[in-house]
Design a protein around this motif. Structure first.
Motif, PDB file in Angstrom:
ATOM      1  N   VAL A   1     -53.989  -4.722   1.619  1.00 51.39           N
ATOM      2  CA  VAL A   1     -54.401  -5.552   2.581  1.00 51.39           C
ATOM      3  C   VAL A   1     -55.848  -6.188   2.322  1.00 51.39           C
ATOM      4  O   VAL A   1     -56.139  -7.443   2.457  1.00 51.39           O
TER       5      VAL A   1
ATOM      6  N   ILE B   1     -45.690  -7.979   6.383  1.00 56.61           N
ATOM      7  CA  ILE B   1     -45.315  -6.469   6.545  1.00 56.61           C
ATOM      8  C   ILE B   1     -44.136  -6.351   7.757  1.00 56.61           C
ATOM      9  O   ILE B   1     -43.210  -5.746   7.356  1.00 56.61           O
ATOM     10  N   GLU B   2     -44.385  -7.236   8.738  1.00 57.25           N
ATOM     11  CA  GLU B   2     -43.315  -6.988   9.781  1.00 57.25           C
ATOM     12  C   GLU B   2     -41.897  -7.532   9.350  1.00 57.25           C
ATOM     13  O   GLU B   2     -41.112  -6.931   9.840  1.00 57.25           O
TER      14      GLU B   2
ATOM     15  N   PHE C   1     -47.947  -3.780   0.101  1.00 57.62           N
ATOM     16  CA  PHE C   1     -48.649  -4.859   1.144  1.00 57.62           C
ATOM     17  C   PHE C   1     -49.705  -4.045   1.621  1.00 57.62           C
ATOM     18  O   PHE C   1     -50.802  -4.685   1.849  1.00 57.62           O
ATOM     19  N   ILE C   2     -49.166  -2.999   2.283  1.00 54.89           N
ATOM     20  CA  ILE C   2     -50.382  -2.345   3.009  1.00 54.89           C
ATOM     21  C   ILE C   2     -51.400  -1.576   2.174  1.00 54.89           C
ATOM     22  O   ILE C   2     -52.447  -2.084   2.601  1.00 54.89           O
TER      23      ILE C   2
ATOM     24  N   ARG D   1     -43.214  -3.391   1.678  1.00 58.17           N
ATOM     25  CA  ARG D   1     -44.068  -3.196   2.641  1.00 58.17           C
ATOM     26  C   ARG D   1     -45.187  -2.577   2.572  1.00 58.17           C
ATOM     27  O   ARG D   1     -46.433  -2.473   2.678  1.00 58.17           O
ATOM     28  N   GLU D   2     -44.836  -1.079   1.867  1.00 52.79           N
ATOM     29  CA  GLU D   2     -46.114  -0.204   1.663  1.00 52.79           C
ATOM     30  C   GLU D   2     -46.936  -0.826   0.488  1.00 52.79           C
ATOM     31  O   GLU D   2     -48.179  -0.630   0.588  1.00 52.79           O
TER      32      GLU D   2
ATOM     33  N   CYS E   1     -40.889  -7.320   6.180  1.00 56.49           N
ATOM     34  CA  CYS E   1     -40.481  -6.500   5.250  1.00 56.49           C
ATOM     35  C   CYS E   1     -39.717  -5.384   6.219  1.00 56.49           C
ATOM     36  O   CYS E   1     -38.619  -4.964   5.883  1.00 56.49           O
ATOM     37  N   THR E   2     -40.266  -4.819   7.108  1.00 55.61           N
ATOM     38  CA  THR E   2     -39.854  -3.822   8.089  1.00 55.61           C
ATOM     39  C   THR E   2     -38.539  -4.285   8.725  1.00 55.61           C
ATOM     40  O   THR E   2     -37.607  -3.649   8.544  1.00 55.61           O
TER      41      THR E   2
ATOM     42  N   PHE F   1     -50.258  -9.246   7.764  1.00 56.62           N
ATOM     43  CA  PHE F   1     -49.529  -8.508   8.692  1.00 56.62           C
ATOM     44  C   PHE F   1     -48.126  -8.763   9.310  1.00 56.62           C
ATOM     45  O   PHE F   1     -47.195  -8.074   9.252  1.00 56.62           O
TER      46      PHE F   1
END
Length: 171
Positions: free
Chosen positions: A17, A44-45, A13-14, A10-11, A47-48, A41
């Motif tokens: 972006v 990312i969600e 990906f951030i 996730r990190e 993965c979260t 996005f």
């Protein structure tokens, strides 16, 4: 450990972006904003969610035995081994991400075939998993047309995730 790896993904990906949205836009034709919102996005969600819920989702479950109190049964979740993920061009980042994230969370290795129309995005996805700390080779991306997809299926992976046309799915 796998949930922690998903948090790292996730990190990653951030951190990427901007370059991911540019790649999706250039290879797929989506506007950068659409690529960010509808693909990156959302991934990312994804993965979260699975980093938070993964352990509970895969936890062994006791099965009630009713009157047979002296017996015990459990439902256990075990990795399948090598699975295949074959995805289309229209959502080249988000669509494979669901199968890839759930596949590695469950302990599988993956042969990933992105659409031949968007191969660079598929290759970039593998790089991002490796950058996030997943073992090299856990996801192996192969690029090519339908003949490559057929060759993957001929190897009889433990599970096949396919998103695409009905006619190709029937083949």
């Amino acid at each position: 450990k796998r949930c922690e790896a998903l948090r790292n993904l996730r990190e990653t990906f951030i951190d990427h972006v901007d370059d991911l949205s540019e790649l999706i836009s250039s290879e797929n034709g989506k506007p950068r904003f659409e690529a960010m919102v509808n693909e990156i996005f959302a991934a990312i969600e994804l993965c979260t969610f699975f980093s938070k819920k993964g352990e509970a989702l895969l936890r062994d479950e006791k099965i009630p035995m009713g009157l047979m109190k002296h017996r015990r049964s459990d439902l256990n979740y075990w990795p399948l081994g090598v699975i295949a993920v074959i995805t289309p061009w229209n959502y080249p980042f988000l669509l494979p991400m669901g199968e890839l994230v759930m596949g590695v969370l469950a302990g599988n290795s993956i042969v990933f075939k992105p659409s031949e129309v968007t191969p660079l995005i598929g290759l970039r996805i593998q790089e991002l998993f490796e950058e996030a700390g997943f073992p090299k080779g856990l996801i192996s991306t192969v690029v090519g047309d339908g003949a490559i997809g057929a060759a993957i299926i001929d190897q009889r992976p433990a599970k096949i995730f396919f998103t695409g046309s009905v006619s190709t799915g029937k083949k």
